[in-house]
Enzyme design. Structure first.
Site, PDB file in Angstrom:
ATOM      1  N   ARG A 167       0.827  -1.211   0.000  1.00  0.00           N
ATOM      2  CA  ARG A 167       0.000   0.000   0.000  1.00  0.00           C
ATOM      3  C   ARG A 167       0.857   1.255   0.000  1.00  0.00           C
ATOM      4  O   ARG A 167       0.511   2.248  -0.622  1.00  0.00           O
ATOM      5  CB  ARG A 167      -0.916   0.008   1.228  1.00  0.00           C
ATOM      6  N   TYR A 202      -7.508 -10.661  15.468  1.00  0.00           N
ATOM      7  CA  TYR A 202      -6.405 -11.173  14.653  1.00  0.00           C
ATOM      8  C   TYR A 202      -6.456 -12.696  14.554  1.00  0.00           C
ATOM      9  O   TYR A 202      -6.365 -13.270  13.465  1.00  0.00           O
ATOM     10  CB  TYR A 202      -5.078 -10.726  15.265  1.00  0.00           C
ATOM     11  N   LYS A 261      -7.080 -15.211  11.302  1.00  0.00           N
ATOM     12  CA  LYS A 261      -6.117 -16.224  10.873  1.00  0.00           C
ATOM     13  C   LYS A 261      -6.747 -17.610  10.766  1.00  0.00           C
ATOM     14  O   LYS A 261      -6.442 -18.367   9.837  1.00  0.00           O
ATOM     15  CB  LYS A 261      -4.912 -16.239  11.819  1.00  0.00           C
TER      16      LYS A 261
END
Length: 316
Positions: free
Chosen positions: A35, A140, A144
Site C-alpha cells: 500500500r 487477529y 487467521k
C-alpha cells in the site's frame, strides 16, 4: 516458482524475503507490492503500489506480470488489529479472498502465513499439536483461523495449490515489526544497544514461540518448493525455532552486553493476548512433510542480531 508476486512487501517479512527471492529467482522475476511506497524497495526491482482489497488492480498486476506464484503477506497484526478490528477484517480476510480468487483464475500457487495467534486459551499450551482446538479470543486470531479454513476450502473445492505456516514471533534486524504482541523480542535488542536498558510490555515468565527471520525466509521458500503430494497439513503447519520468556532473552543479551538491565511495565492488552497463545509448538508435521529445519537457537540469534544491529546503528 518462476514469477512471483509478493503483497505486503514492505513489512517485516517482505523486507527480508524480497532480497532472498531476488537473489534466488532473479530481480525481474520477483514483483513487490504494498500500500505504501518505500524508496529502497522501489529502487531494487519491480514494484507496484497495491491495496490488496482492490481486487481489480490486484488481478491486473498479477495477470500483466504473468505470475505463477503469489506470496500474500499483506495483513494487520495482533495489537494494531485489536484497536481497529474492521480494518483488520478488511485486510486480513477480504484481501485474502481476493488473493484466492485471483490465484484460482490465473492458476497460481498461493502462500499465506497464519500465526500462533490462531490458537486460543483452550489450546494445549505445551507442545501444541498440529491439529488441535482453535478458539482464539482476538480479532487477529479469528482472521487467521478464517484464512486457514478458506485456503483449505479452495484447495479441496478447486484444487488450488495453497500452502502456509503458523508463524511464531519473528525477529529481524532489517525492519521493525508492525504492531504484534511478540514485538518486544525485537525492540529489546535495539534498546540494549542504544540505551543499555529495556522496559518490557510482556511480563516475566510469559513464554512464546519465536523464530529468527533467516529461518522464516527459508521456511517460506522450502514449503513453496516442496513436493505438493507430501503436504498433508497444507495450509497451517506449526513452525518454530525456540520458545523463551523475557528473562531468557535478557540473559542471552547480557553475555554480550554485561551491563544491560531490564524492568517491566506490562501492557494489559498485549499481555492478555500473549497468555492466550501456546508456550511451545509441536513442529514434527513440518519436519516430516517438507523438511523444516531451523538453524538458529536463542544464543546464536542474539549474537547475530547484536552484530548486525551494531553496524546498522553506527551507520546512522
Amino acid at each position: 516458482m518462476k514469477k512471483i508476486l509478493v503483497t505486503g512487501a514492505t513489512g517485516q517479512i517482505g523486507t527480508d524475503l524480497l532480497d532472498e527471492l531476488r537473489s534466488k529467482y532473479g530481480i525481474e522475476n520477483v514483483i513487490a507490492s504494498a500500500r505504501n511506497k518505500k524508496t529502497h524497495i522501489v529502487e531494487k526491482g519491480p514494484f507496484y503500489s497495491l491495496d490488496c482489497t482492490d481486487s481489480k488492480s490486484f488481478f491486473e498486476i498479477a495477470k500483466k506480470e504473468n505470475v505463477d506464484t503469489i506470496i500474500h503477506l499483506a495483513a494487520i497484526l495482533s495489537a494494531v488489529g485489536e484497536q481497529n478490528p474492521s480494518l483488520l477484517w478488511d485486510i486480513n480476510v477480504n484481501g485474502l479472498y481476493n488473493a484466492l480468487e485471483i490465484s484460482k483464475e490465473l492458476n497460481c500457487s498461493l502462500f499465506v502465513p497464519s500465526s500462533i495467534g490462531a490458537f486460543g486459551p483452550g489450546t494445549p499450551k505445551d507442545n501444541t499439536p498440529q491439529l488441535t482446538i482453535q478458539r482464539p479470543t482476538t480479532a487477529y486470531g479469528i482472521s487467521k483461523v478464517t484464512g486457514e479454513l478458506l485456503c483449505d476450502y479452495y484447495h479441496l473445492k478447486y484444487g488450488l495449490d495453497t500452502r502456509g505456516v503458523r508463524f511464531p514471533g519473528l525477529i529481524s534486524y532489517k525492519a521493525l515489526p508492525g504492531g504484534g504482541t511478540t514485538d518486544y523480542a525485537v525492540h529489546i535488542y535495539y534498546d540494549a544497544l542504544k540505551k543499555g536498558h529495556y522496559t518490557s510490555f510482556i511480563d516475566k515468565g510469559t513464554y512464546m514461540d519465536m523464530m529468527y527471520m533467516p529461518d522464516a525466509i527459508n521456511c517460506i521458500i522450502d514449503i513453496m518448493e516442496a513436493n505438493p503430494d507430501k503436504l498433508i497439513d497444507r495450509n497451517a503447519f506449526n513452525v518454530s525455532s525456540m520458545s523463551f520468556e523475557p528473562e531468557d532473552i535478557k540473559n542471552s543479551i547480557i553475555k554480550h552486553i554485561p551491563n544491560f538491565t531490564m524492568d517491566y511495565d506490562v501492557d494489559p492488552v498485549r499481555q492478555s493476548i500473549a497468555e492466550s497463545w501456546p508456550n511451545s509448538l509441536d513442529v514434527s508435521a513440518a519436519k516430516e512433510q517438507w523438511g523444516f529445519n531451523p538453524k538458529y537457537d536463542l544464543d546464536k540469534m542474539t549474537e547475530d542480531m547484536i552484530f548486525h544491529l551494531s553496524r546498522k546503528i553506527m551507520s546512522k
